[in-house]
Design an enzyme around this catalytic site. Sequence first.
Site, PDB file in Angstrom:
ATOM      1  N   SER A 194     -20.820 -28.773  12.752  1.00 16.66           N
ATOM      2  CA  SER A 194     -21.867 -27.889  13.269  1.00 16.66           C
ATOM      3  C   SER A 194     -22.179 -28.214  14.730  1.00 16.66           C
ATOM      4  CB  SER A 194     -23.099 -27.988  12.367  1.00 16.66           C
ATOM      5  OG  SER A 194     -24.014 -26.960  12.626  1.00 16.66           O
ATOM      6  N   ASP A 392     -19.292 -18.591   6.841  1.00 19.82           N
ATOM      7  CA  ASP A 392     -20.244 -19.611   7.292  1.00 19.82           C
ATOM      8  C   ASP A 392     -21.491 -18.914   7.825  1.00 19.82           C
ATOM      9  OD1 ASP A 392     -21.662 -21.577   8.866  1.00 19.82           O
ATOM     10  OD2 ASP A 392     -19.832 -22.776   8.902  1.00 19.82           O
ATOM     11  N   HIS A 420     -21.456 -23.718   4.819  1.00 17.51           N
ATOM     12  CA  HIS A 420     -21.399 -24.205   6.195  1.00 17.51           C
ATOM     13  C   HIS A 420     -20.488 -25.418   6.274  1.00 17.51           C
ATOM     14  CE1 HIS A 420     -22.542 -24.961  10.244  1.00 17.51           C
ATOM     15  NE2 HIS A 420     -23.416 -25.933  10.008  1.00 17.51           N
TER      16      HIS A 420
END
Length: 469
Positions: A194, A392, A420
């Site tokens: 991320s 995602d 995610h």
Amino acid sequence: MTLTGVTGHAQAAAPARLGDFYGQRMAWSRCGDGYECGKLSVPLDYAHPEGDRIGLSMVRLPATGRKIGSLVINFGGPGASGVDTLMQSKDVVSPAVREHFDVVSFDPRGVGGSSPVHCMKPLDLDAYFTLDPTPDTEEEVKRQEKWDKEFAKSCAKRSGKKLLAHVGTVDAARDMDVIRAALGDQKLTYLGFSYGTYLGSLYADMYPNRVRAMVLDGAEDPAQDTDDFVRDQDRGFALATKSFLRNCFKTKDCPFEKHSVKAAVKRLDRLYDRADRAPLRNEYDARQVTEAVVRSAVEYSMYQTATWPRLRKALAEAFKGDGTKLLLLADESNGRRPNGRYDNSFEALMAINCVDHPESPCPFWPVKGSRMPKKVQAKGAPPIVVVGTTRDPATPYKEAQALARQLEHGVLLTNDADGHTGYRRGSSCLDSKIDAYLLTAKAPRPATCKPDKKPGKTHEADTATRVSA
């Protein structure tokens, strides 16, 4: 499989005036359950390294076999504690990677145990997280503005402008090179999830010749401005929500009477409107379950399919007027602990965002941001593996595509799945390619993987992103 080592005399390339920092060696001490902890000193301001210093909190799991180096991990955020996250699970990497790497993580500056940013007191944060996310009256707009001003003012008061000016990702990337040297590695082996992909891509752009292997999973596009990012993220959450609904229709406890995506989305919208007009019932404490709380709970649940059963039960009760279970999901998203206190993840997220993205909505922030959206190429770096998950919610797949194209030697691995990030989330196809790359530093070819029919263990990746939900 030929393993490629990375250890050596790492301090030889110390930049001018930073020799004291690059000359450090980590002093580890046991901190329970096989973990070792330590502190590393870095300059608060790299332009003035003779000035104030801050300490970075670090943790490692020593290699279980023949060590070839250290694997540094950032779990996302910005604002997530790498120390806490790694200490919550030893399954974040495969046994093969654990065998040959010290698995290392750290709290970036401003986060957790590394000179943490502090702003509001818990009761004020309770109120802040109930603010209307869709203000439709002048009074609601003014209330949001009032609280934003108060948030910025309290950050300046409790944390100080000096720290706030130096919590950005450029400084964190410089810290990571000091970490590399302190670990004794000539080149960095890195796994970023991320926001950690943003940190990793900036590091590769700044220090391309010091990268051994780098995996950027759940990638952000560093060239994208905040407005475009928010729009794409809204679309990402909408896509993920539809996937959740299609899965819900196949379960016995699905709370939606009409099994059509269109009808279910309308019912969710009615729930948001209902909570906007009047808070839902809360059997847990005295807080209000407003629209903001409901949306936060739903969006948080899109990060991992493992959370979907809890969301189904929470929605079933919410449709009857009870928002208690949604509140508890939102608490997890916001970093609120059962004792009513918060970790500093949200405050750090805001502080880092407002330095990194001066074009973002931080009009009252006490320090000016310094970085604008910019492409990264990492010229001279070896192949860097970028992972994008097709559904995602937080970092839409198109961002991974964009980052892979920007990098001089970017290799895109596509994870055709929900949730995610992709590594260690149930695809042996994806995991094996990443593991082999980390161990050998030989990049795979671009490929598409799917989850196993019977997925194994998954890790808990951070759910925060560079834009707060």
